[in-house]
Design an enzyme around this catalytic site. Structure first.
Site, PDB file in Angstrom:
ATOM      1  N   THR A 229       0.731  -1.161   0.002  1.00 29.17           N
ATOM      2  CA  THR A 229       0.041   0.059   0.114  1.00 29.17           C
ATOM      3  C   THR A 229       1.000   1.468   0.076  1.00 29.17           C
ATOM      4  O   THR A 229       1.905   1.229   0.287  1.00 29.17           O
ATOM      5  CB  THR A 229      -0.937   0.036   1.285  1.00 29.17           C
ATOM      6  OG1 THR A 229      -0.052   0.308   2.252  1.00 29.17           O
ATOM      7  CG2 THR A 229      -1.724  -1.175   1.623  1.00 29.17           C
ATOM      8  N   ASP A 230       0.320   2.391  -0.539  1.00 26.21           N
ATOM      9  CA  ASP A 230       0.985   3.722  -0.251  1.00 26.21           C
ATOM     10  C   ASP A 230       0.638   3.944   1.190  1.00 26.21           C
ATOM     11  O   ASP A 230      -0.283   3.283   1.740  1.00 26.21           O
ATOM     12  CB  ASP A 230       0.177   4.606  -1.097  1.00 26.21           C
ATOM     13  CG  ASP A 230       1.075   6.012  -0.934  1.00 26.21           C
ATOM     14  OD1 ASP A 230       2.191   6.075  -0.380  1.00 26.21           O
ATOM     15  OD2 ASP A 230       0.668   6.719  -1.972  1.00 26.21           O
ATOM     16  N   TRP A 231       1.606   4.550   1.726  1.00 25.77           N
ATOM     17  CA  TRP A 231       1.527   4.852   3.271  1.00 25.77           C
ATOM     18  C   TRP A 231       0.082   5.165   3.759  1.00 25.77           C
ATOM     19  O   TRP A 231      -0.153   6.424   3.690  1.00 25.77           O
ATOM     20  CB  TRP A 231       2.760   5.524   3.754  1.00 25.77           C
ATOM     21  CG  TRP A 231       3.990   4.730   4.161  1.00 25.77           C
ATOM     22  CD1 TRP A 231       4.639   5.017   5.341  1.00 25.77           C
ATOM     23  CD2 TRP A 231       4.313   3.858   3.379  1.00 25.77           C
ATOM     24  NE1 TRP A 231       5.867   4.079   5.274  1.00 25.77           N
ATOM     25  CE2 TRP A 231       5.672   3.358   4.041  1.00 25.77           C
ATOM     26  CE3 TRP A 231       4.363   3.295   2.021  1.00 25.77           C
ATOM     27  CZ2 TRP A 231       6.543   2.520   3.614  1.00 25.77           C
ATOM     28  CZ3 TRP A 231       5.298   2.199   1.798  1.00 25.77           C
ATOM     29  CH2 TRP A 231       6.190   1.884   2.346  1.00 25.77           C
TER      30      TRP A 231
END
Length: 782
Positions: A229-231
């Site tokens: 995931t993106d953060w």
């Protein structure tokens, strides 16, 4: 490598779920009992940003020194796959030297609109060029044994409400533009990981999107790596496991572990889905651990040379009236503009690098007289302008440094318009009036309006040039080097010329109403004048094209250097499709080559044309039968060589909505009604209704409906302001980023980032929905 399946079989269900979430901000979890090590990750689209102490995703806290290469806006303008391979290798070598196993980059999102605050991190408005450059970067880095993460899949082309917005588009637009670049980068570059984006895609969060992450990414494209995931982009871990989203970052929050375990027990989630995700995480960390022992030497001096080469290759000469450039060393020179002393050489946000050194442009023009002309914010005054006029009038030639200060473009927010600071425009106008031989050096991460373009003699666009760019500017100005970059995005004359200008960033959701008509695909079909076209760039020499021959799947042409200086030319091939039947752009880029030629030297170049060069998406890739024109030249609007070929054997169905629609003859702005007909459904905008708030809503959204959320918003604002001398400063890009990434992020992301307990967050949500008693029970209950 150890037997992954054997290890997975030994792990408990809880351990496998835990393996699929990071340990902290930058690392994965180690399980020594199974011989599972940890891996360290760092941002790295244009240089390594390893943070050993305080960690953040916005580039605020200091990182270890690393080579700051030019950002993608500049390397994209190089059109040089060999260069991107070199940059990838160099960043990977620095990653190994600093103990980093996974570099988060490159970015392959398209520049849909000039105002996207993160455009400087992306290569181009064109998916073919973007895909080829991203693939080259990936190949270079992965060849050094360091994993890359291609980002952000998919359709993440606006910063406004990026955590919660919905990217709404039709299937053809998604396939031909916004997925195409990723497809090329994955098939040709083979990244170890892909990063899923924050927004929803047609109503489904990217982290939960099985059609995107499994059906397309893995089944169609053959991707066999890990999805991270993106953060803070994780939405629902149960759905994410089902979709094939493997690693939730950052770690440490235990987000939705209990819900996931319960879903398996109920039979709602097969444990095999967790096993598959855990196995992909395990393969990545084991491979990274193997490569740790293969430490290569890291030559930072050699990387400075690569950074300098990159700044030179991506510099674009936009104007050179009367051949003012290059200058003789003996010219009496004035340098104007604070950016000559304080250059903007990289963007703000997660890609912000702590450079090993920084070359200052003004230092590279010894003997030049200097005047500030404006302050670091881009503001000016009568006194500053008068001083600058006096200095300029006393010189033979004046160089003005201008562009966009940090507060104008950054990760976390979009630009408000396409204008430069008023002070910069006034400064350029004043200097051009005082000295007819005025050169403008532009330092921006994206196109700007240039109302003064006809009043100056030369314009040199450096983009965001990295740590070595100051010396490169001097080399280009004095002719020690010959500019060879070409624009990787169109520059409209005014922002209103952009087809999405009236609706981009105006609402939470991103409606891709313009469809496939982005950048030059729109401007060329609409016959709209532009300031500088896609693929444009001048040189100190001249080139000519001849002898185009198309045989089978190969197009060949001859390029000759007709000038008196050695230089590089970027030859571009476009396909012009039949303009009958299903609507299509007038032309599309399908090949490019960069060739270096001595004066008088010629070279035959060849382009390979596969079926995709002629195809459109209609329930699969299909080539409509007809006559196509193969065009070769120096930009999208300078194509002297043309050859007609017959391709295709299919007759495609023309959709009922197409006749007389905006898409058949794009001009102005497409209406919502036309967009909905193309989309095949009505778009229903989201509404904020108290009582219906979910974990996907933000404190910023709920503060006008809930006293608790209003108090929280003010508390967040006050807390962040402490880091800025107690000042609530929305003009400061770092402050805006922090507010957007905290109060502007959904409750689920706040839980992931802040480590808040599940009960606390849900209690806050109940209270925000007006259920005070339920909230209290949730807060203090089990």
């Amino acid at each position: 490598m150890k037997d992954v399946n054997e290890i997975i079989q030994r792990m408990s269900r809880e351990e496998k779920i835990a393996l699929c979430e990071g340990k902290d901000f930058w690392t994965t979890k180690a399980f020594p009992q199974y011989g599972i090590p940890t891996i360290f990750m760092s941002d790295g689209p244009h240089g390594l940003r390893k943070q050993e102490d305080a960690a953040d995703m916005l580039g605020l806290n200091r990182s270890l020194p690393a080579t700051c290469f030019p950002t993608a806006v500049t390397t994209g303008a190089s059109w040089d796959t060999e260069l991107l391979d070199e940059i990838g290798k160099a960043i990977a070598q620095e990653a190994k030297a600093q103990g980093v196993g996974l570099v988060l980059g490159p970015g392959a999102n398209l520049k849909r609109n000039p105002l996207c605050g993160r455009n400087f991190e992306y290569f181009s408005e064109d998916p073919y060029l973007t895909g080829k450059l991203a693939a080259a970067y990936i190949r270079g880095a992965e060849s050094e044994g360091v994993a890359t993460s291609l980002k952000h899949l998919a359709a993440n082309s606006q910063e406004r409400d990026r955590f919660t917005s919905d990217s709404v588009m039709d299937e053809r637009t998604m396939r031909e533009l916004y997925l195409s670049a990723f497809e090329t980068a994955i098939k040709e570059g083979k990244p170890s990981t892909v990063m899923c984006a924050y927004p929803k895609l047609n109503g489904t969060h990217c982290s939960d999107n099985k059609a995107l992450l499994t059906d397309i990414l893995r089944a169609e494209w053959g991707f066999d790596g890990l999805v991270v995931t993106d953060w803070g982009a994780m939405n629902n871990r149960v759905e994410a496991f089902r979709a094939g989203c493997d690693l939730n970052m950052p770690g440490g929050s235990n987000y939705m572990i209990r819900e996931t375990i319960d879903a398996v027990k109920r039979g709602d989630l097969p444990e095999s889905a967790i096993d598959a995700c855990a196995a992909r995480v395990l393969r990545l960390v084991l491979r990274a651990d193997e490569n740790k022992s293969k430490q290569a030497s890291c030559d930072y001096d050699a990387h400075k040379v690569v950074a300098r080469k990159a700044a030179l290759s991506g510099a674009v000469l936009l104007k050179n009236e009367d051949h003012l450039l290059p200058l003789a060393k003996t010219v009496r020179l004035a340098v104007i503009g604070t950016m000559a002393q304080e250059p903007r050489y990289q963007g703000a946000g997660s890609s912000h690098i702590n450079p090993t050194r920084l070359t200052i442009p003004l230092d590279c023009f010894p003997g030049a007289v200097f005047a500030a002309g404006c302050d670091s914010r881009g503001d000016t005054s009568d006194a500053l302008l008068e001083e600058a006029r006096t200095v300029a009038a006393g010189a033979e030639v004046t160089i003005v440094f201008a562009g966009l200060p940090d507060r104008y473009e950054s990760e976390g927010f979009d630009r408000e318009n396409m204008q430069m600071p008023e002070g910069h425009n006034r400064m350029i106008e004043a200097i051009a009036e005082a000295n007819p031989n005025t050169i403008v050096v532009l330092l921006t991460g994206s196109p700007v309006e240039t109302p003064w373009a006809d009043k100056v003699k030369a314009i040199l666009y450096m983009g965001l040039m990295g740590q070595e760019g100051g010396a490169v500017i001097s080399d280009l100005i004095y002719g020690a080097a010959n500019p060879c970059g070409k624009l990787a995005e169109s520059w409209p004359i005014s922002y209103e010329d952009c087809p999405s200008s009236s609706y981009y960033g105006k609402t939470k959701d991103a409606l891709y109403r313009e469809g496939i008509y982005v950048g030059y695909r729109f401007y060329d079909k609409a016959r709209t004048a532009v300031r500088f076209p896609f693929g444009f760039g001048l040189s100190y020499t001249t080139f000519a094209y001849s002898d185009l021959v198309v045989t089978g799947n190969t197009a060949e042409a001859v390029v000759i250097n007709t000038g008196n200086r050695a230089g590089a030319e970027i030859a571009q091939l476009y396909i012009e499709a039949p303009q009958v039947g299903i609507h299509r752009p007038l032309r599309e880029l399908k090949g490019f080559q960069k060739v270096f030629l001595q004066p008088g030297e010629s070279r035959q170049i060849a382009f390979k044309l596969d079926e995709r060069a002629f195809a459109v998406w209609q329930n699969g890739w299909k080539v409509p039968a007809g006559e196509y024109t193969v065009c070769v030249g120096s930009s999208s609007r300078d194509l002297p060589l043309r050859a007609v070929v017959h391709r295709g054997d299919e007759t495609l169905e023309v959709p009922d909505w197409q006749a007389d629609s905006w898409y058949e003859a794009p001009k102005g702005v497409p209406s919502v009604e036309e967009f909905e007909r193309m989309l095949g459904r009505a778009y229903i905008p989201p509404k904020l209704i108290k009582g219906l708030f979910t974990m996907d809503h933000t404190v910023a959204e709920m503060k006008d409906f809930s006293l608790l959320m209003k108090i929280m918003y003010k508390a967040v604002e006050k807390t962040i302001a402490k880091g800025f001398g107690g000042k609530v400063d929305y003009e400061n890009p770092e402050f805006r980023m922090m507010m957007a990434s905290s109060a502007g992020s959904p409750l689920r992301s706040m839980q992931i980032f802040g480590g808040l307990k599940n009960g606390v967050v849900h209690a806050m949500l109940e209270i925000a929905n007006g259920h005070l008693l339920k909230g209290i029970v949730r807060m203090f209950g089990k």
